[in-house]
Scaffold this motif. Sequence first.
Motif, short mmCIF file in Angstrom:
data_model
loop_
_atom_site.label_atom_id
_atom_site.label_comp_id
_atom_site.label_asym_id
_atom_site.label_seq_id
_atom_site.Cartn_x
_atom_site.Cartn_y
_atom_site.Cartn_z
N MET A 512 -43.05 -1.92 4.32
CA MET A 512 -41.88 -1.12 3.96
C MET A 512 -40.58 -1.85 4.26
O MET A 512 -39.63 -1.81 3.47
N ASN A 513 -40.52 -2.49 5.41
CA ASN A 513 -39.30 -3.22 5.78
C ASN A 513 -39.05 -4.41 4.87
O ASN A 513 -37.91 -4.88 4.75
N HIS A 514 -40.12 -4.91 4.27
CA HIS A 514 -40.00 -6.12 3.45
C HIS A 514 -40.65 -5.88 2.08
O HIS A 514 -41.43 -6.69 1.61
N GLN A 515 -40.26 -4.78 1.45
CA GLN A 515 -40.88 -4.45 0.16
C GLN A 515 -40.33 -5.34 -0.95
O GLN A 515 -41.10 -5.90 -1.74
N GLY A 516 -39.02 -5.46 -1.04
CA GLY A 516 -38.42 -6.11 -2.19
C GLY A 516 -38.23 -5.13 -3.33
O GLY A 516 -38.68 -3.98 -3.27
N ASP A 517 -37.53 -5.59 -4.38
CA ASP A 517 -37.19 -4.71 -5.50
C ASP A 517 -37.90 -5.04 -6.79
O ASP A 517 -38.02 -4.18 -7.67
#
Length: 793
Positions: A512-517
Amino acid sequence: MKTEGTLTIHTQKRGAALGDLFGIFFEDLNHAADGGLYAELVQNRSFEFDPIDRTDYHALMAWEHIERGDGKTVITVEDSEPLNDRNPHYVAIDIVAEGDGVGLMNLGFNSGIPVKEGENYKFSVYARRETSFDVPLIVSIESTNGIIHGEAEIAVNHSEWTRYEAVIKSKATDSSSRLVIVTKGSGRVYLDMVSLFPEKTFMNRPGGMREDISLLLADLKPKFMRFPGGCLVHDGSLNPDDRDSMYRWKNTIGDVTQRPARRNNWSYNQTLGLGYFEYFQFCEDIGAKPIPVLPGGYDPHHKRMVPLGELMPWVEDALDLIEFANGDISSKWGRIRANLGHPEPFGLEYIGIGNEEVGAPFFERYPYFHQAIKEKYPDIKVINSSGPFSAGKEYERGWTSAKENKSDLVDEHYYCTPEWFLANHHRYDDFKADEPKVFLGEYASWGNTYYNALVEAAFMTGLQNNAHAVGLACYAPMLCNVDYINWKPDLIWFNNHEVYGTANYYVQKLFMNHQGDQLLEIKANGFTVPEERKVEAITGAISLGVDASAARYSEITLVNNVTGEVKTYSELSEEVSNLPDPAQNGTAKRTLELGETEWESYTLNFKATRTAGNKGFVFYFGKADDQNHLYWELGGWQNQDSIVASIINGRNSVLTHSMFTVETDVEYDLKLEVSGRHIRTYINGELINETEDKLPIIEPLYYTASVEDSTGDIILKTVNVQDNSVSAEIILEEMVKKDLSIEVYELSGYQIEDENNFENKELVYPKQTNFTTMGSSFSYEFPKQSVTIFRIK
């Protein structure tokens, strides 16, 4: 470093948008709300506990009477002059002899009322008394041996219900305190809505959320939160005024004294103090989009359904909820929201109808909701349901409904073994981008060990890589009070004063902290390709059993589908039972054992009749031992199911599911076909279940790459589930910048059985390091059994 292969990220080749992919799911089970996230410290504050919640509940649960010195009192629960009709019960303290004070003591949750030295606690109560208006109530927080941590006096000087408040400052830290209310004088004192909250709640909201649990949830940075459940959404009476009604959102807003207590279907009481306004507000506080789930007018647990001609009030409830969340203050429900303290809209984007729905009645009703919502609110994304399992006729019925109605998403649920998750890593590869998207609303791999978390991380890379088809995903369940367990595993465990995240929690947090778009194209080359695993046929012992029933089996044959050889079991035609039978002195035969078979393709034919009980049959095959086998269960949950499932190391994966109800004294002609790992079941000649029990193929690395729009960071997530390290060259194609600064977040170096606990809350915890490169590529050795996330600045 000698590398085994390359991971090439094409930094300018973007794929599907990730949107709101990773979020959280809240259901009030395991005392997740009362005694958990909802910070109320008093249990049974309005004396509404009832046997309808659980057979051993009563109106004075969690309360004890107090008689000090020569005091004498009679404590009764009454309902003749209630504070309001929605919470009719209150307590009467009859002061027979005042002594040194008489009254009540609340035991709180878990070991008691937790307090911290120097912190304030807000007490409130509705009270009235008949006489002695000059005699105060003494309200104290006390240890189990009577040491007073803090106290306050309240003058109850009215004969009508009046709300009184006090702030109590604790002089000690104690997780096993009691809330004590005593008085002197004469006559009777009446109390209702006895409440104690820590002044320090999350965001310092009065009557709000427990801070430590909330901070763990906020730290996840979830894109969304699904609420309020779960099975509790649709299990209950159709009448919203019934004590055991379905979860109706309008019962959960406004003054907490006006919210009716509810039977929680996980066998406890639900105060609804944590209601829809609080859910929306909490979502806003942690930056998560709200995803409310409403009942669809059908209770599959008890087969209660709203007649189609009476469905409109239920549909209007859904429309009213959207207006409550998004309407301006000139609208009816927008004005109600504003009066509750939130004039700005909550910005609702999603709404779910139904939860794990099975059976035609729900899918007959769903279109009424969908069409009405889309007609009035075309931008709201509507979520359909596909049952509690990953495959089968009800799952397919849900997807058919979603496609016919053009649902935006379909809610899938499954709890399976780690082996199932590895075998199904590519589950969504062939799902289509122009069809409804998947909302994986509940999933877990049956454990909170490091290995469970590792496997879930590998599966999540597949979810992200298939963002064209997978719109939302959330682990479940989220919260568990260690002293009130309904279901496990769980993401976060707590007692009344401590909390910790599991290994699974830290995997979710990393993703979640490093999901990206947006996805980036990523290719792997040069790694050792897993050897094609020889398909091991399902062989082993076979037996015929029962589930909460007694049954008679006859005409049993086992046919080799390749050679035509037939084994008959004419001597085995006796009754089997797992029902209590004193006459049998505990020796009733529970199964008919047919022995082992090494045949790789066979058909088991037999006739079965239930002679007693309320469920059906269980047929075991491919059995190595009690912890490793497959089974076909007929007449399972609520006597509604036909499932085929696999048990590995005692953990269960339902492979496919259909509806079927077993009747007593009806003979069924049954057939089980096994060919390799392909399984079919038939009832009276009709194909009921068809599935394949896939074996996992371990990939060299599981990986996915994305870009974050706000920072421009490239994010690479990589999982190594193998028992050896894997070396790789990471190449960033089309990267303009040649000197890179890279943050690394990694879970590694743990034993696969490691679990966090209260004594070692961060035994499994991600470590962060940083390094820089002199070019647009770098080498890295992925440790064995590791989760590694690179944030390339």
